[in-house]
Design a protein around this motif. Structure first.
Motif, PDB file in Angstrom:
ATOM      1  N   GLY A  99      48.661   5.618 -26.732  1.00  0.00           N
ATOM      2  CA  GLY A  99      47.547   5.674 -27.657  1.00  0.00           C
ATOM      3  C   GLY A  99      46.249   5.429 -26.913  1.00  0.00           C
ATOM      4  N   PRO A 100      45.105   5.533 -27.582  1.00  0.00           N
ATOM      5  CA  PRO A 100      43.801   5.397 -26.925  1.00  0.00           C
ATOM      6  C   PRO A 100      43.612   4.086 -26.162  1.00  0.00           C
ATOM      7  CG  PRO A 100      43.542   6.280 -29.139  1.00  0.00           C
ATOM      8  CD  PRO A 100      44.973   5.873 -29.013  1.00  0.00           C
ATOM      9  N   ALA A 101      44.137   2.994 -26.677  1.00  0.00           N
ATOM     10  CA  ALA A 101      43.937   1.706 -26.005  1.00  0.00           C
ATOM     11  C   ALA A 101      44.600   1.661 -24.637  1.00  0.00           C
ATOM     12  CB  ALA A 101      44.477   0.572 -26.881  1.00  0.00           C
ATOM     13  N   ASP A 102      45.588   2.520 -24.410  1.00  0.00           N
ATOM     14  CA  ASP A 102      46.289   2.548 -23.117  1.00  0.00           C
ATOM     15  C   ASP A 102      45.475   3.232 -22.026  1.00  0.00           C
ATOM     16  OD1 ASP A 102      48.511   1.304 -24.249  1.00  0.00           O
ATOM     17  OD2 ASP A 102      49.385   3.220 -24.852  1.00  0.00           O
ATOM     18  N   LEU A 103      44.315   3.778 -22.354  1.00  0.00           N
ATOM     19  CA  LEU A 103      43.510   4.490 -21.365  1.00  0.00           C
ATOM     20  C   LEU A 103      42.673   3.567 -20.487  1.00  0.00           C
ATOM     21  CD1 LEU A 103      42.301   7.567 -23.447  1.00  0.00           C
ATOM     22  CD2 LEU A 103      44.062   7.516 -21.675  1.00  0.00           C
ATOM     23  N   ALA A 104      42.681   2.268 -20.762  1.00  0.00           N
ATOM     24  CA  ALA A 104      41.984   1.327 -19.885  1.00  0.00           C
ATOM     25  C   ALA A 104      42.622   1.380 -18.502  1.00  0.00           C
ATOM     26  CB  ALA A 104      42.062  -0.088 -20.454  1.00  0.00           C
ATOM     27  N   GLY A 105      41.835   1.715 -17.496  1.00  0.00           N
ATOM     28  CA  GLY A 105      42.343   1.816 -16.133  1.00  0.00           C
ATOM     29  C   GLY A 105      43.104   3.088 -15.845  1.00  0.00           C
ATOM     30  N   ALA A 106      43.148   4.018 -16.787  1.00  0.00           N
ATOM     31  CA  ALA A 106      43.952   5.237 -16.618  1.00  0.00           C
ATOM     32  C   ALA A 106      43.252   6.246 -15.719  1.00  0.00           C
ATOM     33  CB  ALA A 106      44.226   5.861 -17.986  1.00  0.00           C
ATOM     34  N   ARG A 107      44.045   7.206 -15.247  1.00  0.00           N
ATOM     35  CA  ARG A 107      43.539   8.336 -14.474  1.00  0.00           C
ATOM     36  C   ARG A 107      43.381   9.514 -15.436  1.00  0.00           C
ATOM     37  NH1 ARG A 107      48.613   8.701 -10.770  1.00  0.00           N
ATOM     38  NH2 ARG A 107      49.431   8.436 -12.883  1.00  0.00           N
ATOM     39  N   ILE A 108      42.161  10.008 -15.559  1.00  0.00           N
ATOM     40  CA  ILE A 108      41.881  11.071 -16.519  1.00  0.00           C
ATOM     41  C   ILE A 108      41.250  12.257 -15.797  1.00  0.00           C
ATOM     42  CG2 ILE A 108      40.723  11.691 -18.670  1.00  0.00           C
ATOM     43  CD1 ILE A 108      40.666   8.750 -19.396  1.00  0.00           C
ATOM     44  N   ALA A 109      41.738  13.440 -16.080  1.00  0.00           N
ATOM     45  CA  ALA A 109      41.203  14.664 -15.485  1.00  0.00           C
ATOM     46  C   ALA A 109      40.360  15.401 -16.516  1.00  0.00           C
ATOM     47  CB  ALA A 109      42.343  15.564 -14.997  1.00  0.00           C
ATOM     48  N   VAL A 110      39.274  15.998 -16.047  1.00  0.00           N
ATOM     49  CA  VAL A 110      38.378  16.749 -16.926  1.00  0.00           C
ATOM     50  C   VAL A 110      37.656  17.791 -16.067  1.00  0.00           C
ATOM     51  CG1 VAL A 110      36.441  15.134 -16.623  1.00  0.00           C
ATOM     52  CG2 VAL A 110      36.574  16.546 -18.698  1.00  0.00           C
ATOM     53  N   ARG A 111      37.263  18.909 -16.682  1.00  0.00           N
ATOM     54  CA  ARG A 111      36.622  19.975 -15.900  1.00  0.00           C
ATOM     55  C   ARG A 111      35.425  19.442 -15.127  1.00  0.00           C
ATOM     56  NH1 ARG A 111      32.274  22.670 -16.925  1.00  0.00           N
ATOM     57  NH2 ARG A 111      32.244  22.130 -19.136  1.00  0.00           N
ATOM     58  N   ALA A 112      34.534  18.760 -15.817  1.00  0.00           N
ATOM     59  CA  ALA A 112      33.367  18.154 -15.178  1.00  0.00           C
ATOM     60  C   ALA A 112      33.069  16.847 -15.894  1.00  0.00           C
ATOM     61  CB  ALA A 112      32.153  19.086 -15.248  1.00  0.00           C
ATOM     62  N   TYR A 113      32.600  15.854 -15.164  1.00  0.00           N
ATOM     63  CA  TYR A 113      32.297  14.571 -15.788  1.00  0.00           C
ATOM     64  C   TYR A 113      31.208  14.724 -16.847  1.00  0.00           C
ATOM     65  CZ  TYR A 113      31.212   9.613 -16.308  1.00  0.00           C
ATOM     66  OH  TYR A 113      30.999   8.348 -16.817  1.00  0.00           O
ATOM     67  N   SER A 114      30.335  15.691 -16.660  1.00  0.00           N
ATOM     68  CA  SER A 114      29.230  15.909 -17.588  1.00  0.00           C
ATOM     69  C   SER A 114      29.610  16.763 -18.786  1.00  0.00           C
ATOM     70  CB  SER A 114      28.072  16.591 -16.847  1.00  0.00           C
ATOM     71  OG  SER A 114      28.516  17.815 -16.273  1.00  0.00           O
ATOM     72  N   GLN A 115      30.834  17.210 -18.891  1.00  0.00           N
ATOM     73  CA  GLN A 115      31.270  18.057 -20.009  1.00  0.00           C
ATOM     74  C   GLN A 115      31.029  17.327 -21.334  1.00  0.00           C
ATOM     75  OE1 GLN A 115      35.294  19.488 -19.603  1.00  0.00           O
ATOM     76  NE2 GLN A 115      35.452  20.046 -21.743  1.00  0.00           N
ATOM     77  N   THR A 116      30.506  18.051 -22.317  1.00  0.00           N
ATOM     78  CA  THR A 116      30.124  17.428 -23.585  1.00  0.00           C
ATOM     79  C   THR A 116      31.310  16.824 -24.329  1.00  0.00           C
ATOM     80  OG1 THR A 116      28.100  18.706 -23.906  1.00  0.00           O
ATOM     81  CG2 THR A 116      29.221  17.946 -25.890  1.00  0.00           C
ATOM     82  N   THR A 117      32.446  17.519 -24.359  1.00  0.00           N
ATOM     83  CA  THR A 117      33.622  16.957 -25.036  1.00  0.00           C
ATOM     84  C   THR A 117      34.002  15.615 -24.428  1.00  0.00           C
ATOM     85  OG1 THR A 117      34.454  19.134 -25.650  1.00  0.00           O
ATOM     86  CG2 THR A 117      36.057  17.347 -25.578  1.00  0.00           C
ATOM     87  N   GLY A 118      33.966  15.537 -23.103  1.00  0.00           N
ATOM     88  CA  GLY A 118      34.261  14.276 -22.433  1.00  0.00           C
ATOM     89  C   GLY A 118      33.254  13.193 -22.774  1.00  0.00           C
ATOM     90  N   MET A 119      31.985  13.561 -22.866  1.00  0.00           N
ATOM     91  CA  MET A 119      30.943  12.590 -23.217  1.00  0.00           C
ATOM     92  C   MET A 119      31.210  11.971 -24.578  1.00  0.00           C
ATOM     93  SD  MET A 119      28.073  12.340 -25.385  1.00  0.00           S
ATOM     94  CE  MET A 119      27.444  14.009 -25.668  1.00  0.00           C
ATOM     95  N   TRP A 120      31.502  12.808 -25.582  1.00  0.00           N
ATOM     96  CA  TRP A 120      31.775  12.285 -26.919  1.00  0.00           C
ATOM     97  C   TRP A 120      33.036  11.426 -26.930  1.00  0.00           C
ATOM     98  CZ3 TRP A 120      28.062  11.895 -30.102  1.00  0.00           C
ATOM     99  CH2 TRP A 120      27.106  12.902 -30.297  1.00  0.00           C
ATOM    100  N   LEU A 121      34.083  11.874 -26.249  1.00  0.00           N
ATOM    101  CA  LEU A 121      35.330  11.111 -26.244  1.00  0.00           C
ATOM    102  C   LEU A 121      35.164   9.769 -25.538  1.00  0.00           C
ATOM    103  CD1 LEU A 121      37.930  13.954 -25.607  1.00  0.00           C
ATOM    104  CD2 LEU A 121      37.869  12.422 -27.584  1.00  0.00           C
ATOM    105  N   ARG A 122      34.497   9.749 -24.402  1.00  0.00           N
ATOM    106  CA  ARG A 122      34.288   8.481 -23.697  1.00  0.00           C
ATOM    107  C   ARG A 122      33.482   7.515 -24.555  1.00  0.00           C
ATOM    108  NH1 ARG A 122      33.559  11.990 -19.092  1.00  0.00           N
ATOM    109  NH2 ARG A 122      31.318  12.005 -19.529  1.00  0.00           N
ATOM    110  N   GLY A 123      32.465   8.032 -25.231  1.00  0.00           N
ATOM    111  CA  GLY A 123      31.669   7.164 -26.088  1.00  0.00           C
ATOM    112  C   GLY A 123      32.474   6.582 -27.224  1.00  0.00           C
ATOM    113  N   SER A 124      33.295   7.413 -27.842  1.00  0.00           N
ATOM    114  CA  SER A 124      34.118   6.949 -28.956  1.00  0.00           C
ATOM    115  C   SER A 124      35.166   5.942 -28.488  1.00  0.00           C
ATOM    116  CB  SER A 124      34.793   8.144 -29.625  1.00  0.00           C
ATOM    117  OG  SER A 124      35.529   7.737 -30.761  1.00  0.00           O
ATOM    118  N   LEU A 125      35.753   6.180 -27.319  1.00  0.00           N
ATOM    119  CA  LEU A 125      36.754   5.254 -26.783  1.00  0.00           C
ATOM    120  C   LEU A 125      36.137   3.883 -26.498  1.00  0.00           C
ATOM    121  CD1 LEU A 125      38.630   7.659 -24.352  1.00  0.00           C
ATOM    122  CD2 LEU A 125      39.621   6.547 -26.364  1.00  0.00           C
TER     123      LEU A 125
END
Length: 284
Positions: A99-125
Protein backbone atom coordinates in the motif's frame (compact mmCIF):
# COMPACT_ATOMS: atom_id res chain seq x y z
CA UNK A 1 -8.72 42.80 -46.83
CA UNK A 2 -5.84 42.57 -44.38
CA UNK A 3 -4.41 39.09 -43.97
CA UNK A 4 -5.18 37.53 -40.61
CA UNK A 5 -2.27 36.82 -38.27
CA UNK A 6 -1.33 33.14 -38.27
CA UNK A 7 -0.36 31.56 -34.95
CA UNK A 8 1.50 28.26 -34.97
CA UNK A 9 -0.05 25.93 -32.43
CA UNK A 10 0.43 22.52 -30.83
CA UNK A 11 -2.56 20.98 -29.07
CA UNK A 12 -3.52 17.38 -28.37
CA UNK A 13 -6.78 15.96 -29.64
CA UNK A 14 -9.46 15.75 -26.95
CA UNK A 15 -13.24 16.12 -26.99
CA UNK A 16 -12.69 19.78 -26.10
CA UNK A 17 -10.20 20.49 -28.90
CA UNK A 18 -11.40 18.28 -31.77
CA UNK A 19 -13.61 20.89 -33.42
CA UNK A 20 -10.85 23.48 -33.21
CA UNK A 21 -8.27 21.09 -34.67
CA UNK A 22 -10.68 20.19 -37.46
CA UNK A 23 -11.12 23.82 -38.47
CA UNK A 24 -14.74 24.05 -37.34
CA UNK A 25 -14.28 27.19 -35.20
CA UNK A 26 -13.97 30.19 -37.54
CA UNK A 27 -12.32 33.45 -36.55
CA UNK A 28 -12.26 36.85 -38.19
CA UNK A 29 -9.32 37.81 -35.96
CA UNK A 30 -6.67 35.11 -36.42
CA UNK A 31 -5.85 31.73 -37.91
CA UNK A 32 -4.35 28.82 -35.99
CA UNK A 33 -1.86 26.67 -37.90
CA UNK A 34 -1.66 23.37 -36.03
CA UNK A 35 1.43 21.20 -36.06
CA UNK A 36 0.82 17.51 -35.45
CA UNK A 37 2.82 16.40 -32.42
CA UNK A 38 2.32 12.91 -30.99
CA UNK A 39 2.47 12.43 -28.13
CA UNK A 40 1.74 16.06 -27.34
CA UNK A 41 4.32 16.00 -24.53
CA UNK A 42 6.98 16.20 -27.25
CA UNK A 43 5.88 19.80 -27.84
CA UNK A 44 6.66 20.93 -24.29
CA UNK A 45 10.47 21.06 -24.36
CA UNK A 46 10.67 22.89 -27.73
CA UNK A 47 8.08 25.38 -26.48
CA UNK A 48 9.95 26.04 -23.23
CA UNK A 49 13.44 26.03 -24.68
CA UNK A 50 12.99 27.88 -27.98
CA UNK A 51 9.39 29.13 -28.17
CA UNK A 52 8.76 26.88 -31.16
CA UNK A 53 5.00 27.54 -31.16
CA UNK A 54 2.97 30.63 -30.50
CA UNK A 55 0.21 28.68 -28.75
CA UNK A 56 0.89 25.37 -27.04
CA UNK A 57 -0.48 22.81 -24.65
CA UNK A 58 1.78 22.37 -21.63
CA UNK A 59 1.92 20.20 -18.52
CA UNK A 60 1.33 22.15 -15.33
CA UNK A 61 4.61 21.05 -13.74
CA UNK A 62 6.53 22.07 -16.87
CA UNK A 63 4.83 25.47 -16.91
CA UNK A 64 5.46 26.16 -13.22
CA UNK A 65 9.12 25.26 -13.62
CA UNK A 66 9.28 27.45 -16.74
CA UNK A 67 7.72 30.35 -14.83
CA UNK A 68 10.26 29.96 -12.02
CA UNK A 69 13.06 30.21 -14.60
CA UNK A 70 11.37 33.25 -16.22
CA UNK A 71 10.65 31.64 -19.56
CA UNK A 72 8.70 34.04 -21.83
CA UNK A 73 5.36 32.24 -21.63
CA UNK A 74 1.89 33.46 -20.67
CA UNK A 75 -0.52 31.06 -18.99
CA UNK A 76 -4.11 30.96 -20.24
CA UNK A 77 -6.83 29.78 -17.82
CA UNK A 78 -7.65 26.69 -19.87
CA UNK A 79 -7.55 23.08 -18.65
CA UNK A 80 -7.17 20.49 -21.39
CA UNK A 81 -6.47 17.45 -19.19
CA UNK A 82 -7.35 16.79 -15.56
CA UNK A 83 -7.68 13.44 -13.84
CA UNK A 84 -7.12 11.44 -10.71
CA UNK A 85 -3.56 10.11 -10.70
CA UNK A 86 -3.61 7.14 -8.34
CA UNK A 87 -4.16 4.43 -10.98
CA UNK A 88 -0.83 5.38 -12.62
CA UNK A 89 1.25 4.14 -9.66
CA UNK A 90 1.88 0.40 -10.02
CA UNK A 91 3.77 -2.26 -8.09
CA UNK A 92 4.28 -6.03 -8.33
CA UNK A 93 1.57 -8.21 -6.83
CA UNK A 94 4.18 -10.28 -5.02
CA UNK A 95 6.49 -7.39 -4.21
CA UNK A 96 7.23 -5.66 -0.90
CA UNK A 97 4.77 -2.80 -1.47
CA UNK A 98 1.28 -3.57 -0.20
CA UNK A 99 0.00 0.00 0.00
CA UNK A 100 1.05 3.67 -0.19
CA UNK A 101 2.59 3.73 3.29
CA UNK A 102 5.10 1.07 2.19
CA UNK A 103 6.69 3.53 -0.25
CA UNK A 104 8.81 5.15 2.47
CA UNK A 105 12.38 4.42 1.39
CA UNK A 106 11.19 2.60 -1.74
CA UNK A 107 12.78 2.59 -5.18
CA UNK A 108 10.42 4.21 -7.68
CA UNK A 109 10.86 4.52 -11.44
CA UNK A 110 9.30 7.30 -13.50
CA UNK A 111 9.88 8.71 -16.99
CA UNK A 112 11.15 12.01 -15.62
CA UNK A 113 11.26 13.40 -12.09
CA UNK A 114 9.49 16.51 -13.38
CA UNK A 115 6.59 14.54 -14.90
CA UNK A 116 3.27 16.05 -13.79
CA UNK A 117 1.66 12.74 -12.77
CA UNK A 118 4.64 12.07 -10.51
CA UNK A 119 4.42 15.57 -9.02
CA UNK A 120 0.77 15.10 -8.03
CA UNK A 121 1.37 11.60 -6.67
CA UNK A 122 4.41 12.60 -4.61
CA UNK A 123 2.49 15.51 -3.15
CA UNK A 124 -0.47 13.36 -2.24
CA UNK A 125 1.75 10.67 -0.70
CA UNK A 126 3.51 13.24 1.48
CA UNK A 127 0.24 14.85 2.48
CA UNK A 128 -1.73 11.69 3.29
CA UNK A 129 0.93 9.14 4.26
CA UNK A 130 3.94 11.28 5.30
CA UNK A 131 5.96 9.63 2.52
CA UNK A 132 8.25 12.36 1.21
CA UNK A 133 10.05 12.46 -2.13
CA UNK A 134 13.50 12.86 -0.59
CA UNK A 135 12.99 9.69 1.46
CA UNK A 136 12.70 7.62 -1.70
CA UNK A 137 15.14 6.60 -4.42
CA UNK A 138 13.97 7.72 -7.84
CA UNK A 139 15.12 6.32 -11.17
CA UNK A 140 14.40 8.38 -14.29
CA UNK A 141 14.92 8.11 -18.05
CA UNK A 142 14.64 11.69 -19.30
CA UNK A 143 15.66 15.24 -18.43
CA UNK A 144 13.11 17.88 -17.52
CA UNK A 145 11.61 19.98 -20.31
CA UNK A 146 13.20 23.03 -18.64
CA UNK A 147 16.90 22.74 -19.53
CA UNK A 148 18.13 24.67 -16.47
CA UNK A 149 16.65 22.18 -14.02
CA UNK A 150 18.92 19.57 -12.47
CA UNK A 151 17.45 16.53 -10.74
CA UNK A 152 17.85 16.59 -6.93
CA UNK A 153 20.31 14.25 -5.18
CA UNK A 154 17.70 11.55 -4.50
CA UNK A 155 17.23 10.99 -8.25
CA UNK A 156 19.45 8.86 -10.52
CA UNK A 157 19.34 8.02 -14.21
CA UNK A 158 18.52 4.54 -15.48
CA UNK A 159 21.23 2.64 -17.28
CA UNK A 160 21.25 2.41 -21.06
CA UNK A 161 18.85 -0.27 -22.28
CA UNK A 162 16.64 -0.22 -19.18
CA UNK A 163 12.97 0.69 -19.39
CA UNK A 164 10.20 1.58 -16.96
CA UNK A 165 8.29 -1.69 -17.12
CA UNK A 166 11.45 -3.77 -17.06
CA UNK A 167 12.73 -2.13 -13.88
CA UNK A 168 9.44 -2.78 -12.13
CA UNK A 169 9.04 -6.40 -13.22
CA UNK A 170 12.66 -7.28 -12.44
CA UNK A 171 12.39 -5.96 -8.90
CA UNK A 172 14.96 -3.21 -9.45
CA UNK A 173 12.11 -0.79 -8.73
CA UNK A 174 9.51 -1.35 -6.03
CA UNK A 175 6.95 0.79 -7.86
CA UNK A 176 6.68 2.76 -11.09
CA UNK A 177 4.64 5.72 -12.32
CA UNK A 178 3.17 5.39 -15.79
CA UNK A 179 1.33 7.88 -17.99
CA UNK A 180 -1.80 7.41 -20.05
CA UNK A 181 -0.88 3.95 -21.31
CA UNK A 182 -0.91 1.56 -18.38
CA UNK A 183 0.62 -1.87 -18.98
CA UNK A 184 -1.82 -4.76 -18.93
CA UNK A 185 0.15 -7.26 -16.90
CA UNK A 186 -1.40 -9.76 -14.48
CA UNK A 187 1.67 -9.57 -12.25
CA UNK A 188 1.15 -5.86 -11.54
CA UNK A 189 -1.43 -3.95 -9.51
CA UNK A 190 -2.02 -0.38 -8.34
CA UNK A 191 -0.20 0.67 -5.17
CA UNK A 192 -3.47 2.22 -3.98
CA UNK A 193 -5.83 -0.70 -3.24
CA UNK A 194 -8.77 1.34 -4.54
CA UNK A 195 -7.44 4.03 -6.93
CA UNK A 196 -10.90 5.44 -7.64
CA UNK A 197 -11.62 5.93 -3.94
CA UNK A 198 -8.20 7.51 -3.41
CA UNK A 199 -8.80 9.90 -6.32
CA UNK A 200 -12.22 10.80 -4.96
CA UNK A 201 -10.68 11.45 -1.54
CA UNK A 202 -8.16 13.84 -3.09
CA UNK A 203 -10.94 15.70 -4.88
CA UNK A 204 -13.03 15.90 -1.72
CA UNK A 205 -10.04 17.19 0.24
CA UNK A 206 -9.00 19.87 -2.24
CA UNK A 207 -12.11 20.59 -4.28
CA UNK A 208 -10.66 19.79 -7.69
CA UNK A 209 -9.17 17.04 -9.81
CA UNK A 210 -5.40 17.28 -10.38
CA UNK A 211 -4.72 19.41 -13.45
CA UNK A 212 -2.36 17.85 -15.98
CA UNK A 213 -2.32 20.06 -19.08
CA UNK A 214 -2.93 23.77 -19.59
CA UNK A 215 -2.45 26.16 -22.53
CA UNK A 216 0.25 28.83 -22.89
CA UNK A 217 1.14 31.51 -25.42
CA UNK A 218 4.47 33.10 -26.18
CA UNK A 219 4.94 36.35 -24.30
CA UNK A 220 6.09 38.32 -27.36
CA UNK A 221 2.90 37.38 -29.22
CA UNK A 222 0.70 38.50 -26.32
CA UNK A 223 2.60 41.76 -25.84
CA UNK A 224 2.42 42.58 -29.55
CA UNK A 225 -1.35 42.07 -29.71
CA UNK A 226 -3.09 41.38 -26.37
CA UNK A 227 -6.47 41.09 -28.13
CA UNK A 228 -5.37 37.76 -29.60
CA UNK A 229 -5.69 36.17 -26.15
CA UNK A 230 -9.46 36.53 -25.68
CA UNK A 231 -9.96 35.34 -29.26
CA UNK A 232 -7.91 32.18 -28.65
CA UNK A 233 -9.91 31.63 -25.47
CA UNK A 234 -13.19 32.12 -27.35
CA UNK A 235 -12.17 29.56 -29.97
CA UNK A 236 -11.14 27.04 -27.32
CA UNK A 237 -14.37 27.55 -25.40
CA UNK A 238 -16.52 27.11 -28.50
CA UNK A 239 -14.64 23.91 -29.24
CA UNK A 240 -15.61 22.63 -25.78
CA UNK A 241 -12.36 23.11 -23.85
CA UNK A 242 -12.57 23.93 -20.14
CA UNK A 243 -11.93 27.68 -20.20
CA UNK A 244 -11.94 28.90 -16.61
CA UNK A 245 -11.24 32.08 -14.68
CA UNK A 246 -8.07 32.87 -12.78
CA UNK A 247 -10.01 32.43 -9.54
CA UNK A 248 -11.30 29.00 -10.56
CA UNK A 249 -7.81 27.81 -11.44
CA UNK A 250 -6.12 29.35 -8.41
CA UNK A 251 -6.55 26.43 -5.95
CA UNK A 252 -4.95 23.93 -8.34
CA UNK A 253 -2.10 26.31 -9.13
CA UNK A 254 -1.50 27.04 -5.45
CA UNK A 255 -1.29 23.38 -4.50
CA UNK A 256 0.84 22.48 -7.51
CA UNK A 257 3.27 25.29 -6.63
CA UNK A 258 3.48 23.98 -3.05
CA UNK A 259 4.05 20.43 -4.22
CA UNK A 260 6.69 21.47 -6.77
CA UNK A 261 8.56 23.54 -4.19
CA UNK A 262 8.49 20.74 -1.61
CA UNK A 263 9.82 18.25 -4.17
CA UNK A 264 12.76 20.37 -5.30
CA UNK A 265 11.29 21.21 -8.70
CA UNK A 266 11.38 25.01 -8.26
CA UNK A 267 14.35 27.29 -7.49
CA UNK A 268 11.94 29.55 -5.58
CA UNK A 269 8.26 29.81 -4.70
CA UNK A 270 5.83 32.25 -6.29
CA UNK A 271 2.12 32.94 -6.05
CA UNK A 272 -0.69 31.77 -8.34
CA UNK A 273 -1.16 35.42 -9.27
CA UNK A 274 2.46 35.54 -10.43
CA UNK A 275 1.82 32.41 -12.48
CA UNK A 276 -0.56 34.51 -14.60
CA UNK A 277 2.03 37.23 -15.25
CA UNK A 278 1.52 38.74 -18.68
CA UNK A 279 -2.10 37.68 -19.05
CA UNK A 280 -4.09 40.74 -20.22
CA UNK A 281 -6.23 42.36 -17.54
CA UNK A 282 -9.26 41.89 -19.82
CA UNK A 283 -9.11 38.15 -19.16
CA UNK A 284 -10.91 37.41 -15.88
Amino acid sequence: MTDLPVLTAALGRYPGTARLLDGEIPSGRLRLDFEKVAPISKAFAPMVRSGKYQVSEMAIATFLMARAYDKPLVLLPVVLVERAQEAALLCRKNGPVQGPADLAGARIAVRAYSQTTGMWLRGSLAESFDVRADQQRWTTFEDAHVAEFQDPPWVSRAEKGQDLLGLLKSGEADAAIFGNDLPEDPDLRPVFPDPQAAGAAFQARHGFLPVNHLVVMRRDVVEADPDLVPEVLRMLKESGAAVRSRAELRPALALAIDYCAEQGLLPHRFTPEEAFAGLPASVP
